[in-house]
Design a protein around this motif. Structure first.
Motif, PDB file in Angstrom:
ATOM      1  N   GLU A 113      21.018   1.006  -7.365  1.00  0.00           N
ATOM      2  CA  GLU A 113      20.438   0.655  -8.653  1.00  0.00           C
ATOM      3  C   GLU A 113      20.232   1.872  -9.539  1.00  0.00           C
ATOM      4  O   GLU A 113      20.174   1.753 -10.768  1.00  0.00           O
ATOM      5  N   GLU A 114      20.121   3.033  -8.938  1.00  0.00           N
ATOM      6  CA  GLU A 114      19.906   4.259  -9.704  1.00  0.00           C
ATOM      7  C   GLU A 114      21.230   4.876 -10.148  1.00  0.00           C
ATOM      8  O   GLU A 114      21.251   5.933 -10.767  1.00  0.00           O
ATOM      9  N   GLY A 115      22.336   4.199  -9.811  1.00  0.00           N
ATOM     10  CA  GLY A 115      23.654   4.705 -10.218  1.00  0.00           C
ATOM     11  C   GLY A 115      24.053   5.967  -9.500  1.00  0.00           C
ATOM     12  O   GLY A 115      24.611   6.893 -10.099  1.00  0.00           O
ATOM     13  N   CYS A 116      23.769   6.039  -8.207  1.00  0.00           N
ATOM     14  CA  CYS A 116      24.095   7.238  -7.434  1.00  0.00           C
ATOM     15  C   CYS A 116      25.596   7.515  -7.427  1.00  0.00           C
ATOM     16  O   CYS A 116      26.414   6.596  -7.418  1.00  0.00           O
ATOM     17  N   LEU A 117      25.915   8.779  -7.410  1.00  0.00           N
ATOM     18  CA  LEU A 117      27.312   9.189  -7.265  1.00  0.00           C
ATOM     19  C   LEU A 117      27.503   9.748  -5.865  1.00  0.00           C
ATOM     20  O   LEU A 117      26.646  10.468  -5.355  1.00  0.00           O
ATOM     21  N   ILE A 118      28.614   9.416  -5.245  1.00  0.00           N
ATOM     22  CA  ILE A 118      28.880   9.911  -3.892  1.00  0.00           C
ATOM     23  C   ILE A 118      30.200  10.673  -3.869  1.00  0.00           C
ATOM     24  O   ILE A 118      31.112  10.400  -4.647  1.00  0.00           O
ATOM     25  N   GLU A 119      30.262  11.641  -2.975  1.00  0.00           N
ATOM     26  CA  GLU A 119      31.486  12.413  -2.815  1.00  0.00           C
ATOM     27  C   GLU A 119      32.551  11.523  -2.168  1.00  0.00           C
ATOM     28  O   GLU A 119      32.313  10.906  -1.132  1.00  0.00           O
ATOM     29  N   THR A 120      33.723  11.454  -2.790  1.00  0.00           N
ATOM     30  CA  THR A 120      34.793  10.626  -2.228  1.00  0.00           C
ATOM     31  C   THR A 120      35.199  11.128  -0.848  1.00  0.00           C
ATOM     32  O   THR A 120      35.606  10.347   0.004  1.00  0.00           O
ATOM     33  N   HIS A 121      35.060  12.423  -0.651  1.00  0.00           N
ATOM     34  CA  HIS A 121      35.429  13.007   0.648  1.00  0.00           C
ATOM     35  C   HIS A 121      34.532  12.469   1.760  1.00  0.00           C
ATOM     36  O   HIS A 121      35.002  12.152   2.859  1.00  0.00           O
ATOM     37  N   ASP A 122      33.235  12.335   1.477  1.00  0.00           N
ATOM     38  CA  ASP A 122      32.280  11.870   2.485  1.00  0.00           C
ATOM     39  C   ASP A 122      32.569  10.444   2.930  1.00  0.00           C
ATOM     40  O   ASP A 122      32.630  10.147   4.125  1.00  0.00           O
ATOM     41  N   ILE A 123      32.729   9.553   1.946  1.00  0.00           N
ATOM     42  CA  ILE A 123      32.960   8.152   2.297  1.00  0.00           C
ATOM     43  C   ILE A 123      34.335   7.978   2.941  1.00  0.00           C
ATOM     44  O   ILE A 123      34.514   7.147   3.839  1.00  0.00           O
ATOM     45  N   SER A 124      35.312   8.758   2.513  1.00  0.00           N
ATOM     46  CA  SER A 124      36.656   8.674   3.105  1.00  0.00           C
ATOM     47  C   SER A 124      36.628   9.041   4.585  1.00  0.00           C
ATOM     48  O   SER A 124      37.293   8.407   5.410  1.00  0.00           O
ATOM     49  N   LEU A 125      35.856  10.065   4.922  1.00  0.00           N
ATOM     50  CA  LEU A 125      35.736  10.476   6.322  1.00  0.00           C
ATOM     51  C   LEU A 125      35.127   9.375   7.179  1.00  0.00           C
ATOM     52  O   LEU A 125      35.547   9.148   8.320  1.00  0.00           O
ATOM     53  N   LYS A 126      34.128   8.681   6.631  1.00  0.00           N
ATOM     54  CA  LYS A 126      33.483   7.594   7.367  1.00  0.00           C
ATOM     55  C   LYS A 126      34.478   6.475   7.654  1.00  0.00           C
ATOM     56  O   LYS A 126      34.523   5.924   8.754  1.00  0.00           O
ATOM     57  N   ALA A 175      28.305   3.760  -6.215  1.00  0.00           N
ATOM     58  CA  ALA A 175      28.260   2.895  -5.029  1.00  0.00           C
ATOM     59  C   ALA A 175      28.524   1.436  -5.392  1.00  0.00           C
ATOM     60  O   ALA A 175      28.182   0.533  -4.640  1.00  0.00           O
ATOM     61  N   ASN A 176      29.155   1.206  -6.539  1.00  0.00           N
ATOM     62  CA  ASN A 176      29.377  -0.165  -7.000  1.00  0.00           C
ATOM     63  C   ASN A 176      30.635  -0.810  -6.422  1.00  0.00           C
ATOM     64  O   ASN A 176      31.015  -1.897  -6.842  1.00  0.00           O
TER      65      ASN A 176
END
Length: 223
Positions: A113-126, A175-176
């Motif tokens: 809800e706060e419009g967080c931005l995430i590193e594409t590298h982090d989520i890709s690794l997961k 995270a949308n």
């Protein structure tokens, strides 16, 4: 009739070699081919016993077939032991990689809800960590294989949405790209699957924690 078809499909699974699947696939094919040899030698020995008469050559072939069958049983038992050992090791690794992904996704939901931005590298690794197991595990039990496929399907659906979202962004994305229901579905499927393949961990299944919270939330809404 349905039960007979289900039973026949299960029997076919034991005699149908699979392609790929790495080490697990190699053991599966070894087991299947060994079963072929065992069945052929068994039927051949019965046929020769009934029709060989006094023919010494056929008697020799029968003895040879029985010897191969006995040796083949040793190969099957050894291969099944190695197959189950390797799969158990991979299941436990997969267990923690999926749990790590689920925790990560639930954390993203909290700040969505706060419009967080995430590193594409982090989520890709997961994602990559869980996907490395997709074509590496196999169960002769079709029910367990189907439960495993549901977990894989849940992850892939989130992954596909991530790819679509990533195309429109640079190194960081919001995270949308997923909804809470997507993670809840993954959690439920993972809980059911791991309880079926890791019965010893059913009382302390990490996914059970999220699943209980999910059921509690649904119950509260209904009230």
């Amino acid at each position: 009739m349905i039960e007979i078809k289900k039973w026949l499909k299960q029997i076919i699974t034991y005699f149908k070699p699979i392609k790929g699947y790495g080490t697990i696939g190699m053991y599966q094919r070894t087991i299947v081919y060994s079963l072929w040899v065992l069945v052929i030698c068994f039927l051949l020995s019965i046929f020769l016993e009934l029709f060989k008469g006094n023919n010494t050559f056929l008697g020799f072939v029968e003895t040879y077939a029985i010897g191969i069958a006995c040796s083949d049983v040793v190969v099957i038992v050894t291969s099944i032991t190695q197959f189950k050992s390797e799969r158990e090791r991979m299941v436990r690794e997969y267990y923690y990689s999926v749990f790590e992904l689920v925790v990560y996704l639930y954390n993203l939901l909290e700040c969505k809800e706060e419009g967080c931005l995430i590193e594409t590298h982090d989520i890709s690794l997961k994602f990559e960590k869980t996907e490395s197991y997709i074509a590496s595990m196999f169960w002769f039990d079709k029910t367990k294989q189907e439960k495993y496929s549901k977990v894989v399907g849940s992850i892939l659906r989130i992954r596909i949405n991530y790819f679509k979202h990533e195309k429109e962004n640079a190194s960081k994305i919001s995270a949308n790209f997923f909804e809470k229901k997507d993670v809840d579905e993954l959690t439920r499927n993972a809980d059911v699957f791991f309880k079926s393949v890791m019965p010893d961990s059913s009382t302390n299944n990490l996914f059970g924690f999220f699943d209980k919270k999910l059921k509690q939330n649904i119950s509260n809404k209904e009230e």
